[in-house]
Enzyme design. Structure first.
Site, PDB file in Angstrom:
ATOM      1  N   TYR A 167       0.782  -1.257   0.101  1.00 17.78           N
ATOM      2  CA  TYR A 167      -0.079  -0.049  -0.103  1.00 17.78           C
ATOM      3  C   TYR A 167       0.765   1.172   0.110  1.00 17.78           C
ATOM      4  CZ  TYR A 167       0.808   0.932   5.059  1.00 17.78           C
ATOM      5  OH  TYR A 167       1.214   1.372   6.209  1.00 17.78           O
ATOM      6  N   ARG A 187       8.397   4.411  -4.568  1.00 16.68           N
ATOM      7  CA  ARG A 187       8.436   3.510  -3.195  1.00 16.68           C
ATOM      8  C   ARG A 187       7.438   2.303  -3.787  1.00 16.68           C
ATOM      9  NH1 ARG A 187       7.046   5.851   2.583  1.00 16.68           N
ATOM     10  NH2 ARG A 187       5.068   6.053   1.723  1.00 16.68           N
ATOM     11  N   ARG A 215      -7.280 -20.707  -1.827  1.00 15.89           N
ATOM     12  CA  ARG A 215      -6.125 -20.622  -0.899  1.00 15.89           C
ATOM     13  C   ARG A 215      -5.249 -21.372  -1.162  1.00 15.89           C
ATOM     14  NH1 ARG A 215      -4.258 -21.973   3.933  1.00 15.89           N
ATOM     15  NH2 ARG A 215      -3.453 -20.349   5.292  1.00 15.89           N
ATOM     16  N   HIS A 228      -0.526 -21.048  -0.709  1.00 17.90           N
ATOM     17  CA  HIS A 228       0.669 -19.978  -0.485  1.00 17.90           C
ATOM     18  C   HIS A 228       1.229 -19.651  -1.590  1.00 17.90           C
ATOM     19  CE1 HIS A 228      -0.458 -21.392   3.685  1.00 17.90           C
ATOM     20  NE2 HIS A 228       0.530 -20.477   4.215  1.00 17.90           N
ATOM     21  N   LYS A 269       6.479  -1.528   1.905  1.00 19.53           N
ATOM     22  CA  LYS A 269       5.123  -1.299   2.755  1.00 19.53           C
ATOM     23  C   LYS A 269       4.139  -2.055   2.456  1.00 19.53           C
ATOM     24  CE  LYS A 269       3.028   3.662   3.305  1.00 19.53           C
ATOM     25  NZ  LYS A 269       3.149   3.322   4.588  1.00 19.53           N
ATOM     26  N   LEU A 303      11.089   1.744   6.957  1.00 21.84           N
ATOM     27  CA  LEU A 303      10.392   2.146   5.673  1.00 21.84           C
ATOM     28  C   LEU A 303      11.156   3.442   5.317  1.00 21.84           C
ATOM     29  CD1 LEU A 303       7.927   1.503   3.967  1.00 21.84           C
ATOM     30  CD2 LEU A 303       6.737   3.576   5.245  1.00 21.84           C
TER      31      LEU A 303
HETATM   32  N1  PDD Z   1       2.409   5.109   7.431  1.00 20.88           N
HETATM   33  N2  PDD Z   1       7.323   3.955   8.929  1.00 20.88           N
HETATM   34  C1  PDD Z   1       6.316   3.184   9.008  1.00 20.88           C
HETATM   35  C2  PDD Z   1       6.210   1.999   9.587  1.00 20.88           C
HETATM   36  C3  PDD Z   1       5.122   3.753   8.522  1.00 20.88           C
HETATM   37  O1  PDD Z   1       4.008   2.893   8.458  1.00 20.88           O
HETATM   38  C4  PDD Z   1       5.136   5.117   8.004  1.00 20.88           C
HETATM   39  C5  PDD Z   1       3.847   5.789   7.571  1.00 20.88           C
HETATM   40  C6  PDD Z   1       6.350   5.801   7.822  1.00 20.88           C
HETATM   41  C7  PDD Z   1       6.509   7.090   7.473  1.00 20.88           C
HETATM   42  O2  PDD Z   1       6.636   7.068   5.875  1.00 20.88           O
HETATM   43  P1  PDD Z   1       5.877   8.467   5.347  1.00 20.88           P
HETATM   44  O3  PDD Z   1       6.432   9.520   5.609  1.00 20.88           O
HETATM   45  O4  PDD Z   1       6.049   8.066   3.723  1.00 20.88           O
HETATM   46  O5  PDD Z   1       4.320   8.612   5.391  1.00 20.88           O
HETATM   47  C8  PDD Z   1       7.461   5.078   8.492  1.00 20.88           C
HETATM   48  C9  PDD Z   1       1.598   5.384   7.037  1.00 20.88           C
HETATM   49  C10 PDD Z   1       1.119   6.991   6.941  1.00 20.88           C
HETATM   50  C11 PDD Z   1       0.354   4.653   7.401  1.00 20.88           C
HETATM   51  O6  PDD Z   1       0.494   3.427   7.644  1.00 20.88           O
HETATM   52  O7  PDD Z   1      -0.920   5.047   7.659  1.00 20.88           O
END
Ligand code: PDD
Length: 289
Positions: free
Chosen positions: A34, A53, A100, A102, A147, A203
């Site tokens: 996401y 990203r 389902r 894996h 992500k 991240l």
């Molecule tokens: N999360 N680290 C993690 C684990 C995160 O989930 C997020 C952001 C960040 C910051 O990244 P950015 O600046 O690109 O938003 C760092 C989003 C906002 C969420 O899961 O809602």
């Protein structure tokens, strides 16, 4: 809320009518990725960086990007046009619907979901007083650069922070700070800003990268370097950053004040630079309408 349109697999429909199969691999396995992209003046913020990203996350999990950047941008524009003011775009791609198993299914189109929602104004108390965080062991996997929609460890960590009257958990792996449960981390010591470098253990936050860029532009001392747990405990200031929270000061750590227990001077300066940057984007967007 019910007339809020979302995008699902090529269709625009009210959120209440959006449906995915129970066999969707996102539902069954958390098999997807996401993005969260803020939009100011209905213009997505740092879109190129978010696309980069997204592509990195998709290629790491071996899902093809279903759309071109132009197609994505058209989807965002249509959804953003429903509201004014600051919004966040939530974009979610799973490996699709299949019996389902894996192993990856053959020839299965991904599920694509996008929604926009207003960004709540920052709680003024967070800006004037900061908030509390606790340190916790980073129990997550080895690919935190991706992500992933599979966020169970992050959710457990965040809840443990909330259960301890803290707003965020600061994660420690092998004695070093990685990031927050949903944010990146910064410290300030003797006027120098420090944030951990990009690695598989965190991240690569778009907000984080912008803060580093702004620090360079403004000649503020800033290092991308590892932060030990002891450095965190001794910091004059601690900040978190994320797309929806921007940059916020953490003024209590493990029930003790950080520095003098108030939002720090370096944070205030950076917060102002960030607001100016955002406002310039809003004005540029308005100039183009
Ligand atoms: N999360 N680290 C993690 C684990 C995160 O989930 C997020 C952001 C960040 C910051 O990244 P950015 O600046 O690109 O938003 C760092 C989003 C906002 C969420 O899961 O809602």
């Amino acid at each position: 809320m019910s007339d809020n349109q979302v995008f699902l697999n090529g269709e625009y429909l009210p959120i209440d009518e959006a449906r995915v199969s129970v066999l969707d691999r996102g539902f069954i396995f958390g098999d997807g990725v996401y993005e969260v992209i803020p939009a100011y003046g209905n213009r997505p913020f740092r879109l190129e960086e978010h696309f980069r990203r997204l592509n990195n996350s998709l290629s790491a999990v071996r899902i093809d990007n279903p759309y071109s950047e132009t197609q994505w941008a058209a989807i965002f524009d249509r959804l953003l046009a429903q509201h004014h003011g600051d919004q966040s775009i939530y974009l979610h791609i799973t490996r699709g619907v299949a019996p389902r198993d894996h192993g990856f299914p053959a020839d299965t189109p991904p599920t694509v979901f996008v929604m926009c929602s207003p960004i709540a104004p920052t709680n003024p108390d967070y800006l004037s007083k900061g908030f509390a965080a606790i340190t916790l062991d980073d129990i997550r996997w080895q690919y935190c650069r991706i992500k992933s929609i599979a966020l169970l460890p992050n959710i457990l960590l965040r809840q443990e922070a909330l259960d301890n009257n803290a707003t965020e958990a600061i994660l420690i792996r092998s004695g070093y700070v990685t990031e927050g449960s949903a944010s990146n981390m910064f410290i300030v010591k003797d006027g120098v800003i420090k944030t951990p470098p990009h690695s598989d253990q965190l991240l690569p936050g778009i907000t984080r990268d912008l803060i580093v860029e702004l620090a360079q532009q403004q000649d503020m001392a800033c290092e991308e370097a590892t932060i030990s747990e002891q450095e965190l405990l001794d910091a004059d200031e601690i900040w978190l950053s994320s797309s929806t929270k921007e940059i916020l000061p953490i003024t209590r750590l493990n029930d003790k004040p950080v520095g003098n227990g108030k939002p720090g001077a370096v944070w205030k300066t950076m917060y102002q630079h960030y607001q100016v940057y955002k406002q310039q984007l809003r004005e540029q967007a308005e100039g183009q309408h």
